[in-house]
Design a protein around this motif. Structure first.
Motif, short mmCIF file in Angstrom:
data_model
loop_
_atom_site.label_atom_id
_atom_site.label_comp_id
_atom_site.label_asym_id
_atom_site.label_seq_id
_atom_site.Cartn_x
_atom_site.Cartn_y
_atom_site.Cartn_z
N LYS A 116 11.50 9.69 -4.39
CA LYS A 116 11.65 8.40 -4.02
C LYS A 116 11.15 7.67 -3.09
CE LYS A 116 15.09 4.73 -4.95
NZ LYS A 116 16.59 4.34 -5.31
N HIS A 117 11.68 8.21 -2.11
CA HIS A 117 11.28 7.85 -0.76
C HIS A 117 9.90 8.02 -0.44
CE1 HIS A 117 11.65 6.82 3.60
NE2 HIS A 117 11.00 7.92 3.84
N THR A 120 8.12 5.32 -2.50
CA THR A 120 8.25 3.70 -2.10
C THR A 120 7.53 3.49 -0.71
OG1 THR A 120 10.53 3.93 -2.73
CG2 THR A 120 10.09 2.56 -1.23
N MET A 124 4.66 0.65 -0.59
CA MET A 124 4.75 -0.43 0.44
C MET A 124 3.68 -0.36 1.56
SD MET A 124 8.75 -0.62 1.72
CE MET A 124 10.12 -1.44 0.66
N CYS A 234 11.63 1.13 4.74
CA CYS A 234 12.28 2.17 4.15
C CYS A 234 13.40 2.78 4.46
CB CYS A 234 11.18 3.47 3.76
SG CYS A 234 9.68 2.97 2.82
N ALA A 264 7.40 -3.87 -4.47
CA ALA A 264 7.45 -2.29 -4.37
C ALA A 264 8.63 -1.79 -5.33
CB ALA A 264 7.75 -2.00 -2.80
N GLN A 265 9.73 -2.48 -5.33
CA GLN A 265 10.89 -1.89 -6.17
C GLN A 265 10.33 -1.75 -7.67
OE1 GLN A 265 14.30 -4.30 -6.23
NE2 GLN A 265 15.59 -2.66 -7.07
N VAL A 268 7.45 1.20 -7.75
CA VAL A 268 8.14 2.38 -7.66
C VAL A 268 8.70 3.03 -9.11
CG1 VAL A 268 9.94 3.58 -6.56
CG2 VAL A 268 8.40 2.35 -5.08
#
Length: 714
Positions: A116-117, A120, A124, A234, A264-265, A268
């Motif tokens: 996820k990181h 993201t 971004m 982040c 971004a949300q 993702v």
């Protein structure tokens, strides 16, 4: 475990656990940076990977893109349905997913939070790049995905030691904790990995500096600033501090950050869904408990790891057959594997009298003339003599001058001397510069040190052998050219003597106004013969002419030549006995003339006080079922002593004086051998006879008679 010990061990384990970068990703980045690449090119690239093709078709036929349309049956239709931006996202993410999955031992850890990181950060970074008008937005996306790859690599290399840090918040304290505990940060490890993959250097720097304070990188490359801002967003969200960073690094405002975070949300979630990554409860992912290692398994793992490292080391050395490049490869590999500050390599000279410093990268000037006499004593010379590893500390008493010099040249507190030996002896020594605190760790890794030394020695010995063979080959070639030059010089003398003698004959005939057509023809033949001999110099070996010749015609022509050119003095008579019929033998006329020219010339020189020479076609000889014509060249000289007969057909230094090379009979032997003939000699006080067997052309199935009758005498 001390930080320096962990660092040295981690670096070697990172080298082993590093997966290869998919070639598709490299090609994809090339496509993404080109304005001329269409969907057909992307389709051709994706079609080479079955898993990637399945992913694209699955996304194209999902509810998000299908919407009542006919299903995309082929790849190009699917790409058009998805659109270029999502295609690039899927391809890059899928390639990076393969990389992440290939890190050893990572499969036992919950990677949802990491994924996820990473996604993201990638999304971004691409949005920030677009907002800044940075032209390579997909490069920014890839850099965002990979910016924390060092954490995954450290987890793979040290799962028990790094598990807690892997799931720790990525705040400003993380790098400090890693540095203290492991001697390397995840940012440094990630940059090293990207450099190992030979990706763009600014991508490696963007990973290396993503934890740096904004003030340090305000003027850096745009990609470095993009990834730094991505990291802040982040990990900290849209705070006033992050807004200040955004303004300083990328010229963005708080409103821009809100837009980027909102988009971004959504992207993702969309990307994770299409890639089949479950991000549910990703934020609650926790480290998996790692049981204490089993000592036997740990020892076996270390052994396997050493074998893997040495396999890679051997492959690296094999890629550098040239000595200078090989020495550089050995030096660089030793630095990486054992964390040496510097490395010097000293090789035993050819006389085995001293160690001479090799010119490796970084020491081509400082060590260019450094040498240690093997008989001078000292720790390094003793290590070589005893073929054992040695440690040298600056603080030790009674160090020799050579040890002090190397400590100063390499700017080291300690030296490790690793002899490069095999069963035949020592070829040199590798000297590694290190700090005293590294000694304990290196003592634990002496097995790996000795294995490394064996690989380095094998590569050096192979290179030395190849160079020795090349040197010997050059020396042999030079000798062959010298022999060929002597041979040509010897053989050219024969036609030159004939030409010189015929010029005297021409002078007399012209004064008497007689015809000189025959003499002119012979002169032309001998001049052509000189040209052929000189042209054959490049062939190194006496050249034989293909074809056949009537040996009787050759014999009679040679006798006439010697008689008419006054090659033999009046006190020497030369006669030939041959049958009337043609007698075809193997070998061209030029080769046969050269053979009998040398034999007749030798016979003349054997009769300084006069005598008789006879050359006879003695008929057929059957030897082992093969027919030869035997030709005898006899003289009535005093014969040859036994020591001369013993070396008769070998090149020798002539005792006949100036103008004689001592090569005539060795040339004859070579020419006869080339046409599959045979030659021998009988000699006594009554004279000398050379017996030449020449293969008969077109061997008959049955021999009717043993000898051809001799019918007349010339």
């Amino acid at each position: 475990m001390a930080a320096h010990s962990v660092s040295a061990d981690l670096r070697s384990r990172l080298a082993v656990s590093l997966p290869a970068l998919p070639q598709m990703l490299l090609k994809l980045m090339e496509y993404c940076q080109s304005d001329d690449i269409g969907m057909d090119a992307f389709a051709g690239l994706i079609a080479k990977d079955a898993a990637m093709t399945a992913t694209v078709l699955r996304v194209a036929n999902s509810s998000a893109y299908h919407r009542g349309r006919q299903s995309s049956a082929n790849l190009e239709q699917a790409l058009i349905a998805i659109g270029s931006n999502m295609v690039k996202t899927i391809l890059i993410s899928e390639s990076v997913s393969q990389v992440f999955a290939n890190f050893s031992r990572a499969g036992s850890t919950d990677l949802r939070g990491f994924w996820k990181h990473a996604i993201t950060a990638g999304v971004m970074a691409r949005l920030i790049a677009a907002k800044m008008d940075y032209p390579f937005v997909e490069e920014a996306y890839l850099a965002g995905l990979l910016h924390d790859v060092g954490r995954l690599a450290l987890l793979a290399a040290a799962p028990a030691d790094y598990a807690d840090n892997f799931h720790a918040p990525e705040d400003d304290n993380l790098c400090a904790v890693e540095e203290r505990a492991f001697g390397i940060t995840h940012a440094e490890a990630g940059a090293w990995i990207i450099e190992s993959w030979q990706l763009d250097s600014f991508m490696a720097d963007s990973v290396r500096y993503h934890h740096e304070p904004a003030v340090r990188i305000e003027a850096a490359h745009p990609l470095i600033r993009i990834i730094s801002l991505t990291h802040h967003l982040c990990t900290q969200g849209q705070t006033d501090r992050v807004a200040a960073v955004a303004g300083a690094l990328c010229g963005l405002h708080a409103g821009d950050l809100d837009t980027i975070a909102e988009r971004a949300q959504a992207e993702v979630r969309e990307a994770a869904e299409y890639l089949g990554i479950d991000l549910n409860a990703a934020d609650e992912a926790r480290p998996v408990a790692v049981p204490p290692p089993d000592p036997v398994q740990l020892q076996l793992g270390q052994h396997v790891q050493s074998l893997s490292i040495m396999s890679e080391v051997a492959r690296t050395f094999a890629e550098h057959p040239e000595q200078s490049a090989l020495l550089d490869a050995i030096s660089q590999s030793a630095r990486i594997l054992f964390s040496f500050k510097d490395v010097a390599i000293l090789l035993v000279d050819s006389a085995e009298q001293e160690l001479q410093a090799a010119a490796t990268d970084g020491h081509r000037q400082r060590l260019s003339s450094f040498a240690i006499p093997l008989g001078a004593g000292g720790r390094i010379a003793d290590a070589v003599a005893q073929e054992r590893l040695a440690y040298i500390r600056r603080s030790q008493d009674a160090l020799g001058i050579f040890e002090e010099q190397l400590l100063r040249i390499l700017d080291a507190g300690c030296l490790l001397c690793l002899p490069l030996t095999n069963r035949r002896g020592c070829v040199g020594v590798l000297v590694g510069a290190l700090d005293e605190r590294q000694l304990d760790d290196l003592r634990k890794r002496e097995t790996l040190l000795h294995a490394f030394a064996s690989q380095a020695t094998a590569a050096l010995v192979k290179g030395i052998g190849a160079r020795t063979a090349a040197t010997d080959g050059l020396a042999s070639l030079a000798q062959e050219y010298r022999d060929a030059t002597r041979r040509v010089a010897h053989e050219v003398n024969n036609p030159l003597s004939i030409i010189r003698n015929y010029l005297s004959v021409l002078d007399r005939k012209l004064s008497r106004q007689e015809s000189i057509d025959t003499e002119i023809s012979i002169l032309n033949e001998e001049i052509d013969r000189i040209g052929q001999l000189v042209d054959g110099l490049a062939d190194l070996q006496p050249a034989t002419q293909d074809g056949t010749a009537d040996i009787n015609a050759v014999i009679n022509a040679m006798v006439r030549l010697f008689r008419d050119s006054e090659f033999a003095p009046a006190s020497v008579t030369i006669a030939a006995r041959t049958p009337d019929e043609r007698c075809e033998v193997a070998g061209g006329i030029g080769s046969l003339r050269q053979i009998f020219m040398n034999l007749l010339k030798n016979a003349v020189e054997a009769l300084p006080d006069g005598g008789e020479i006879e050359i006879v076609n003695n008929g057929l000889i059957n030897c082992d079922g093969r027919l030869y014509v035997e030709v005898l060249v006899s003289d009535t000289g005093s014969g040859m002593p036994a020591e001369v007969m013993a070396n008769l057909f070998l090149p020798t230094r002539s005792s006949k004086g100036k103008g004689h090379q001592g090569l005539g009979l060795s040339i004859v032997k070579g020419l006869v051998k080339q046409i599959d003939g045979r030659i021998g000699c009988r000699s006594s006080v009554l004279g000398t006879t050379f017996e030449v067997w020449l293969p008969v052309l077109g061997q008959p199935e049955r021999v009717q008679g043993a000898l051809m009758p001799i019918q007349h005498k010339v």
